[in-house]
Write an enzyme that holds these catalytic residues in place. Structure first.
Site, mmCIF file in Angstrom:
data_model
loop_
_atom_site.group_PDB
_atom_site.id
_atom_site.type_symbol
_atom_site.label_atom_id
_atom_site.label_comp_id
_atom_site.label_asym_id
_atom_site.label_seq_id
_atom_site.Cartn_x
_atom_site.Cartn_y
_atom_site.Cartn_z
ATOM 1 C CE1 TYR A 1 37.009 5.382 91.195
ATOM 2 C CE2 TYR A 1 36.655 3.275 90.095
ATOM 3 C CZ TYR A 1 37.515 4.206 90.648
ATOM 4 O OH TYR A 1 38.869 3.972 90.657
ATOM 5 C CE LYS B 1 39.273 7.034 88.829
ATOM 6 N NZ LYS B 1 40.431 7.905 89.103
ATOM 7 C CG ASP C 1 45.724 13.553 99.998
ATOM 8 O OD1 ASP C 1 44.517 13.724 100.239
ATOM 9 O OD2 ASP C 1 46.203 12.468 99.644
#
Length: 258
Positions: free
Chosen positions: A152, A156, A33
């Site tokens: 977004y 995806k 991360d």
């Protein structure tokens, strides 16, 4: 049997829940991360993606059992394109050689039910052409045109299509690696706080994202599915995008899978 998992986006949300679940099962998790992780890198950059592979190779001794490419953003920004698609693909392809020594190699990515919404075809096509400069340029155009809300879902959908196109290839299925994705609905995490912080907000988001089965879910619901997809037991799921969305896919698409 103790396995070694790499989980990106491990510091929060679905990634944190997945890392906690796997650790609780006795497995080793290498978390990735921007902060609070074993490997701290920025997957929006080529340097960060290269560093990911270098550091994971060092920490794992060159052998892992599963890749969980979960890191993502939901902001209206070019960074969402860089992480959600190009960062995910770099994670999967960059770490794939480290699966070669595993008796049961597995890989999973995190897509979204938002892939069912209208998308920008030009952005999806640029992603699938692996043309990152073009994809970032198109995303900026969408932002300039006030169409940032398409970014977004477009990233995806591109990711889900990449999974479908690559899962049965010699590099994945031919190497004995089940490659699949999860597609969550609205999950109660920091990323979705604006949609879940009040009863009114929840009612509004559920009008857009219908979830007739038990409503908005918590992150461990998705973590359990990811854990199965990357487990020894999952030997034959190939290229599946599994919707864990309380029924959104069913409501929106009906029987369109036939």
């Amino acid at each position: 049997m103790t396995r070694t998992y790499v989980v990106t986006g491990a510091a929060s949300g679905i990634g944190a829940a997945t890392a906690a679940l796997l650790t609780g099962q006795g497995h080793r998790v290498i978390g990735v991360d921007l902060h609070d992780a074993d490997v701290t890198v920025d997957l929006t950059t080529h340097e960060g993606r290269t560093a990911l592979v270098t550091h994971v190779t060092e920490l794992s001794g060159g052998r892992i059992d599963a890749i969980i490419a979960n890191a993502g953003l939901a902001t209206e920004s070019t960074a969402t394109v860089a992480v959600n698609y190009f960062g995910a693909i770099a994670t999967l392809e960059g770490l794939r050689p480290l699966l070669a020594g595993s008796d049961a190699p597995r890989a999973s990515a995190t897509a979204s039910m938002a892939s069912l919404f209208p998308v920008d075809d030009a952005l999806v096509d640029a992603c699938l052409a692996h043309d990152e400069p073009a994809a970032l340029h198109r995303a900026q155009q969408l932002l300039d045109e006030g169409q940032g809300g398409l970014i977004y879902g477009s990233t995806k959908r591109a990711l889900a299509r990449w999974i479908r196109r690559n899962a049965a290839t010699p590099e994945w299925a031919g190497a004995g690696i089940p490659l699949n994705a999860v597609a969550p609905g609205v999950i109660r995490t920091a990323m979705t706080a604006q949609f879940t912080s009040t009863e009114e907000a929840e009612k509004a988001i559920l009008q857009m994202v219908p979830m007739p089965l038990n409503g908005i879910a918590d992150a461990p619901v998705v973590a359990n599915l990811i854990a199965f997809l990357t487990s020894v037991e999952n030997s034959h799921l190939c290229g599946q995008v599994v919707f864990v969305d309380g029924g959104s896919d069913v409501v929106i698409r009906g029987d369109s899978t036939w």
